[in-house]
Write a protein that holds these residues in place. Sequence first.
Motif, PDB file in Angstrom:
ATOM      1  N   LEU A 243      45.466  47.268 -12.780  1.00  0.00           N
ATOM      2  CA  LEU A 243      46.463  47.007 -13.813  1.00  0.00           C
ATOM      3  C   LEU A 243      47.805  46.641 -13.183  1.00  0.00           C
ATOM      4  O   LEU A 243      48.726  46.227 -13.871  1.00  0.00           O
ATOM      5  N   LYS A 244      47.891  46.799 -11.873  1.00  0.00           N
ATOM      6  CA  LYS A 244      49.147  46.540 -11.167  1.00  0.00           C
ATOM      7  C   LYS A 244      49.689  45.123 -11.411  1.00  0.00           C
ATOM      8  O   LYS A 244      50.894  44.956 -11.643  1.00  0.00           O
ATOM      9  N   PRO A 245      48.832  44.074 -11.385  1.00  0.00           N
ATOM     10  CA  PRO A 245      49.373  42.732 -11.664  1.00  0.00           C
ATOM     11  C   PRO A 245      49.972  42.595 -13.059  1.00  0.00           C
ATOM     12  O   PRO A 245      50.749  41.670 -13.315  1.00  0.00           O
ATOM     13  N   ASP A 295      41.376  49.291 -17.933  1.00  0.00           N
ATOM     14  CA  ASP A 295      41.082  48.519 -16.730  1.00  0.00           C
ATOM     15  C   ASP A 295      39.573  48.383 -16.529  1.00  0.00           C
ATOM     16  O   ASP A 295      38.763  48.867 -17.338  1.00  0.00           O
ATOM     17  N   ALA A 296      39.195  47.760 -15.419  1.00  0.00           N
ATOM     18  CA  ALA A 296      37.795  47.455 -15.138  1.00  0.00           C
ATOM     19  C   ALA A 296      37.052  48.610 -14.484  1.00  0.00           C
ATOM     20  O   ALA A 296      35.896  48.455 -14.095  1.00  0.00           O
ATOM     21  N   ASP A 297      37.692  49.769 -14.360  1.00  0.00           N
ATOM     22  CA  ASP A 297      36.979  50.917 -13.802  1.00  0.00           C
ATOM     23  C   ASP A 297      35.919  51.427 -14.770  1.00  0.00           C
ATOM     24  O   ASP A 297      34.895  51.965 -14.366  1.00  0.00           O
ATOM     25  N   PHE A 298      36.172  51.226 -16.080  1.00  0.00           N
ATOM     26  CA  PHE A 298      35.233  51.654 -17.116  1.00  0.00           C
ATOM     27  C   PHE A 298      35.013  50.448 -18.005  1.00  0.00           C
ATOM     28  O   PHE A 298      35.810  50.154 -18.887  1.00  0.00           O
ATOM     29  N   PRO A 347      43.406  43.616 -20.489  1.00  0.00           N
ATOM     30  CA  PRO A 347      43.874  42.394 -19.812  1.00  0.00           C
ATOM     31  C   PRO A 347      42.866  41.255 -19.929  1.00  0.00           C
ATOM     32  O   PRO A 347      41.664  41.476 -20.132  1.00  0.00           O
ATOM     33  N   LYS A 348      43.366  40.037 -19.781  1.00  0.00           N
ATOM     34  CA  LYS A 348      42.486  38.870 -19.766  1.00  0.00           C
ATOM     35  C   LYS A 348      41.824  38.678 -18.408  1.00  0.00           C
ATOM     36  O   LYS A 348      40.815  37.977 -18.303  1.00  0.00           O
TER      37      LYS A 348
END
Length: 376
Positions: A243-245, A295-298, A347-348
């Motif tokens: 998510l940093k970006p 985010d993409a962790d889950f 996020p996209k």
Amino acid sequence: MEALAQDKVSQEQGKGIKLKISDARRDTTAFIQKIHNYRDDYVGNDKQPTEHVVIFDEAQRAWTLTQIRHFMSQKKHIPDFQYSEPEFLIQTMDRHTDWAVIICLVGGGQEIHDGEAGLPEWFAALQRTFPRWKVYASDRLRDDEYLRGKAWDEVIGNLDCTIVSDLHLSTDLRSFRAPSLAVFMKAILDVDPQSAISEFNRIKNRYPIVLTRDLNSAKRWVKDQSIGNERFGILASSGGLRLKPEGIFVKSDKSVVNWFLKPKTDIRSSYAMEDCATEFDVQGLEVDYAIVAWDADFRFDGTQWNYLQFKGSTWNNINSETDRRYLKNAYRVLLTRARQGMVIFIPKGNKNDITRNPEFYDLTYKYLRSIGIPEI
């Protein structure tokens, strides 16, 4: 406890009485005691506790024998500690020769830390050492969210256990607009879309939940929803490193006290939306309106949830059942912290960044949209 202390100072000021924050903190800690402080008072002695009744909030978070033994050895220089946290608490209260009561407030699916024993350890401690104690339990504890894969008959074993349905606290004071919010989120996380659709239709007119792929839109939404001092802020999984970006730094160094208690004029507060709070920060706490950054962790793959951890520059599958449960519970916590409404930000991604491939996010978004959650 800091919130109680500050509130006490404020109330006294309203009466024209000047109270030091240090005195308010002392009064508060006398009323509410951390389990670690209680434990330290009774290690290495056979003193009877002053209290005959102990209420253990978030009882599922009590430590396992392995966790507390490591802590006692490293921090207290006490080797070979013999009790899990539930067993030691029961042991201290068992020192009374007349009567004692332990009330455990348990949240289902709330274990998110290594070493948290969960509900079964309380029953196991009773079975091992204190089978003569009378046990009263809610019938809802039979759910796997509490039992962690164990059978109910195995958990209660040879105990004198009485089922009392009224022990279930069915009214959710956190999300007062939608008492069944936790049921809705459970259906989402359990991949039960039909139940999720049914529950969403029940709450959507009283408790707004929306989706967005744009963080600025999410920020505008929570600001528009809130009135006066109603608190809002960004929540995200501690594993949401990509998510940093998007400008969301889950590893930022912040004061949770400032995040929750400072006013809108303070950039350290949740209102500024410069810092996010993770599941570890908000467990047992809440805001009025939340941005839940996903985010993409889950991530959803169209059929089931995938569990991943970001290390170095790649996502890696989580294979441990315990760690997978912790991650699922992290999102359960994040999705149930808003008292009045939430926006879920997914996020996209970026097709030029292999760590943020749009495919990592799109199916999660489509799954939530299919349940009926509208996009803003």
